[in-house]
Scaffold this motif. Sequence first.
Motif, PDB file in Angstrom:
ATOM      1  N   PHE A 170     -19.352   6.197   6.975  1.00  0.00           N
ATOM      2  CA  PHE A 170     -18.621   5.821   5.765  1.00  0.00           C
ATOM      3  C   PHE A 170     -17.868   7.049   5.295  1.00  0.00           C
ATOM      4  CE2 PHE A 170     -18.294   4.278   1.276  1.00  0.00           C
ATOM      5  CZ  PHE A 170     -17.666   3.084   1.573  1.00  0.00           C
ATOM      6  N   ASP A 171     -16.726   6.823   4.639  1.00  0.00           N
ATOM      7  CA  ASP A 171     -15.862   7.961   4.333  1.00  0.00           C
ATOM      8  C   ASP A 171     -15.143   7.774   3.008  1.00  0.00           C
ATOM      9  OD1 ASP A 171     -13.937   6.008   4.933  1.00  0.00           O
ATOM     10  OD2 ASP A 171     -13.487   6.842   6.912  1.00  0.00           O
ATOM     11  N   VAL A 172     -14.276   8.723   2.695  1.00  0.00           N
ATOM     12  CA  VAL A 172     -13.537   8.699   1.426  1.00  0.00           C
ATOM     13  C   VAL A 172     -12.623   7.488   1.352  1.00  0.00           C
ATOM     14  CG1 VAL A 172     -11.775   9.904   0.083  1.00  0.00           C
ATOM     15  CG2 VAL A 172     -13.699  11.182   1.035  1.00  0.00           C
ATOM     16  N   GLN A 173     -12.018   7.124   2.468  1.00  0.00           N
ATOM     17  CA  GLN A 173     -11.171   5.936   2.461  1.00  0.00           C
ATOM     18  C   GLN A 173     -11.972   4.693   2.108  1.00  0.00           C
ATOM     19  OE1 GLN A 173     -11.209   8.323   4.755  1.00  0.00           O
ATOM     20  NE2 GLN A 173      -9.161   8.725   5.605  1.00  0.00           N
ATOM     21  N   GLY A 174     -13.206   4.620   2.618  1.00  0.00           N
ATOM     22  CA  GLY A 174     -14.067   3.500   2.262  1.00  0.00           C
ATOM     23  C   GLY A 174     -14.426   3.511   0.787  1.00  0.00           C
ATOM     24  N   MET A 175     -14.689   4.688   0.235  1.00  0.00           N
ATOM     25  CA  MET A 175     -14.971   4.803  -1.201  1.00  0.00           C
ATOM     26  C   MET A 175     -13.781   4.280  -2.008  1.00  0.00           C
ATOM     27  SD  MET A 175     -16.576   8.658  -1.060  1.00  0.00           S
ATOM     28  CE  MET A 175     -17.621   8.764  -2.513  1.00  0.00           C
ATOM     29  N   ALA A 176     -12.581   4.630  -1.567  1.00  0.00           N
ATOM     30  CA  ALA A 176     -11.371   4.189  -2.267  1.00  0.00           C
ATOM     31  C   ALA A 176     -11.244   2.665  -2.221  1.00  0.00           C
ATOM     32  CB  ALA A 176     -10.134   4.850  -1.657  1.00  0.00           C
ATOM     33  N   ARG A 177     -11.570   2.061  -1.090  1.00  0.00           N
ATOM     34  CA  ARG A 177     -11.491   0.598  -0.994  1.00  0.00           C
ATOM     35  C   ARG A 177     -12.441  -0.056  -1.991  1.00  0.00           C
ATOM     36  NH1 ARG A 177     -11.850   1.657   4.580  1.00  0.00           N
ATOM     37  NH2 ARG A 177     -13.997   0.875   4.585  1.00  0.00           N
ATOM     38  N   VAL A 178     -13.656   0.485  -2.095  1.00  0.00           N
ATOM     39  CA  VAL A 178     -14.636  -0.086  -3.019  1.00  0.00           C
ATOM     40  C   VAL A 178     -14.148   0.034  -4.458  1.00  0.00           C
ATOM     41  CG1 VAL A 178     -16.983   0.168  -3.931  1.00  0.00           C
ATOM     42  CG2 VAL A 178     -16.583   0.292  -1.462  1.00  0.00           C
ATOM     43  N   ILE A 179     -13.614   1.189  -4.822  1.00  0.00           N
ATOM     44  CA  ILE A 179     -13.125   1.387  -6.192  1.00  0.00           C
ATOM     45  C   ILE A 179     -11.953   0.464  -6.482  1.00  0.00           C
ATOM     46  CG2 ILE A 179     -12.092   3.039  -7.792  1.00  0.00           C
ATOM     47  CD1 ILE A 179     -15.103   3.452  -7.192  1.00  0.00           C
ATOM     48  N   ASP A 180     -11.057   0.297  -5.522  1.00  0.00           N
ATOM     49  CA  ASP A 180      -9.919  -0.602  -5.736  1.00  0.00           C
ATOM     50  C   ASP A 180     -10.396  -2.041  -5.920  1.00  0.00           C
ATOM     51  OD1 ASP A 180      -7.004  -1.201  -5.740  1.00  0.00           O
ATOM     52  OD2 ASP A 180      -7.507  -2.285  -3.897  1.00  0.00           O
ATOM     53  N   LYS A 181     -11.355  -2.480  -5.113  1.00  0.00           N
ATOM     54  CA  LYS A 181     -11.881  -3.836  -5.265  1.00  0.00           C
ATOM     55  C   LYS A 181     -12.571  -4.013  -6.617  1.00  0.00           C
ATOM     56  CE  LYS A 181     -12.453  -4.783  -0.330  1.00  0.00           C
ATOM     57  NZ  LYS A 181     -13.388  -5.052   0.790  1.00  0.00           N
ATOM     58  N   LEU A 182     -13.216  -2.958  -7.099  1.00  0.00           N
ATOM     59  CA  LEU A 182     -13.833  -3.013  -8.418  1.00  0.00           C
ATOM     60  C   LEU A 182     -12.776  -3.194  -9.496  1.00  0.00           C
ATOM     61  CD1 LEU A 182     -16.223  -2.604 -10.413  1.00  0.00           C
ATOM     62  CD2 LEU A 182     -15.735  -0.143 -10.285  1.00  0.00           C
ATOM     63  N   MET A 183     -11.734  -2.380  -9.463  1.00  0.00           N
ATOM     64  CA  MET A 183     -10.705  -2.427 -10.508  1.00  0.00           C
ATOM     65  C   MET A 183      -9.937  -3.748 -10.466  1.00  0.00           C
ATOM     66  SD  MET A 183     -11.137   0.306 -12.228  1.00  0.00           S
ATOM     67  CE  MET A 183      -9.648   0.440 -13.252  1.00  0.00           C
ATOM     68  N   VAL A 184      -9.565  -4.181  -9.282  1.00  0.00           N
ATOM     69  CA  VAL A 184      -8.849  -5.459  -9.155  1.00  0.00           C
ATOM     70  C   VAL A 184      -9.756  -6.609  -9.599  1.00  0.00           C
ATOM     71  CG1 VAL A 184      -7.828  -7.078  -7.507  1.00  0.00           C
ATOM     72  CG2 VAL A 184      -7.271  -4.641  -7.372  1.00  0.00           C
ATOM     73  N   GLY A 185     -11.029  -6.547  -9.190  1.00  0.00           N
ATOM     74  CA  GLY A 185     -11.964  -7.605  -9.541  1.00  0.00           C
ATOM     75  C   GLY A 185     -12.257  -7.681 -11.028  1.00  0.00           C
ATOM     76  N   LEU A 186     -12.098  -6.567 -11.735  1.00  0.00           N
ATOM     77  CA  LEU A 186     -12.301  -6.572 -13.187  1.00  0.00           C
ATOM     78  C   LEU A 186     -11.081  -7.077 -13.948  1.00  0.00           C
ATOM     79  CD1 LEU A 186     -14.260  -3.227 -13.721  1.00  0.00           C
ATOM     80  CD2 LEU A 186     -15.155  -5.560 -13.880  1.00  0.00           C
ATOM     81  N   GLY A 187     -10.058  -7.497 -13.206  1.00  0.00           N
ATOM     82  CA  GLY A 187      -8.890  -8.106 -13.842  1.00  0.00           C
ATOM     83  C   GLY A 187      -7.672  -7.224 -13.909  1.00  0.00           C
ATOM     84  N   PHE A 188      -7.694  -6.076 -13.201  1.00  0.00           N
ATOM     85  CA  PHE A 188      -6.600  -5.120 -13.312  1.00  0.00           C
ATOM     86  C   PHE A 188      -5.711  -5.143 -12.073  1.00  0.00           C
ATOM     87  CE2 PHE A 188     -10.264  -2.933 -15.586  1.00  0.00           C
ATOM     88  CZ  PHE A 188      -9.966  -3.526 -16.806  1.00  0.00           C
ATOM     89  N   ARG A 189      -5.512  -6.323 -11.520  1.00  0.00           N
ATOM     90  CA  ARG A 189      -4.704  -6.441 -10.310  1.00  0.00           C
ATOM     91  C   ARG A 189      -3.239  -6.102 -10.570  1.00  0.00           C
ATOM     92  NH1 ARG A 189      -5.986 -11.330 -12.323  1.00  0.00           N
ATOM     93  NH2 ARG A 189      -7.934 -11.323 -11.157  1.00  0.00           N
ATOM     94  N   ASP A 190      -2.805  -6.175 -11.843  1.00  0.00           N
ATOM     95  CA  ASP A 190      -1.414  -5.849 -12.163  1.00  0.00           C
ATOM     96  C   ASP A 190      -1.180  -4.348 -12.299  1.00  0.00           C
ATOM     97  OD1 ASP A 190      -0.649  -8.515 -12.169  1.00  0.00           O
ATOM     98  OD2 ASP A 190      -1.123  -8.773 -14.294  1.00  0.00           O
TER      99      ASP A 190
END
Length: 406
Positions: A170-190
């Motif tokens: 697992f790597d930094v790119q994977g960490m970034a994917r998780v954080i992006d999915k968190l932010m988008v999933g919380l309603g911040f897709r815009d």
Amino acid sequence: MSFDTVPSKALLKPTPFRAHVSDEELESFKQCLKYSRIGRKTYENQNTDVKDFTSWGVDRQWLENAKQSWETKYDWRKTEDRINSFSNYTVTIQDSGFDFEVHFVALFSKKADAVPLALLHGWPGSFLEFLGSLDVMREKFTPDTLPFHVIVPSLPGYGYSNGPPLDRDFDVQGMARVIDKLMVGLGFRDGYIAQGGDIGSFISRVLGVTADACKAVHLHLCIGVSPEGKDIDALSQSEKQALQRYSNFNQMGNAYAREHGTRPSTIGLVLSSSPIALLAWVGEKFLQWSDVSPPLDEILDSVTLYWFTESFSRSIYPYRQFFGAKPTFFHPDPQYNVKKPLGYSWHPKELAPVPKDWVAETGNLVWHRNHEEGGHFAAMEKPALFVKDMEDFVKEVWPQASKARM
């Protein structure tokens, strides 16, 4: 006042979380601490200045005093109460077939135009770094006036988040994917803004390049930029002094990182065996990397969190990318130049306080601020300055950045 109104656009359903260890766990920790032995006096551990990267490490007398305070005065229950004074959540994020249980602290705003911020820590930090800044925000604003939605995750492998996976790299790119999915999933897709220091700066940079919803990036660390081919004489005296600090860090201050990157199994097992070993390794960094040494209780908060959550051995995996067999630094790599709006706050006692013009070579630098004080843990050391930087940076780049399609 309550900052716990999850945005109506959220697709994820966060579960409220409370920090708490059992009385049995707490007593076990106290016994382990009591019988943790401090090594004998040596020439080296009595002749060290931890503020200097050319020193020999943590001072034995400091460690002895810290152990005594940890045993007789420190109260983890008070820290749990402080953590629980904020809205804490956990939520499941799936990435590459693995379920990450991600913990985060949030200040949700009721303003229709509130700007989402992801504040990303690194090692040896945690979400605790940002609590002082969150205090500033909730004292200054109400839920109806807060200009931000503030999301402070525990990165995968840290604190109350699980991971990384046991059956794969697992790597930094994977960490970034998780954080992006968190932010988008919380309603911040815009759109949202990523802010980071330490490992969080690498994650923020990756998000700025790879995540459509990340519209801008703010950093206070840009490590990896080399002075080769640059006109040092043109720099200010304070910038030259700061570069000497960077040089000292590269020469004498990063042995810990090489150990993390090349022998993560060994150091992970060693520091998981003794609270005093963990305090010596982590406490040194808070003392050395800060402009003014933090209060002892703040250092003990961080180390105690690492101990109870067994974070150390599972948090250092990113160092294999930086100091492993095939090290990769993102900043000089053109593929990680941030074309979206980039902000940079310069603090003189950062690990790598490189001049703004050098940072501009790594992205679309549209905002910067030089501070006369502060070190590596910007939000923890100078919470009022950190919040002001966030306010001013957001005003500079939003809403233009949020409307951009990149």
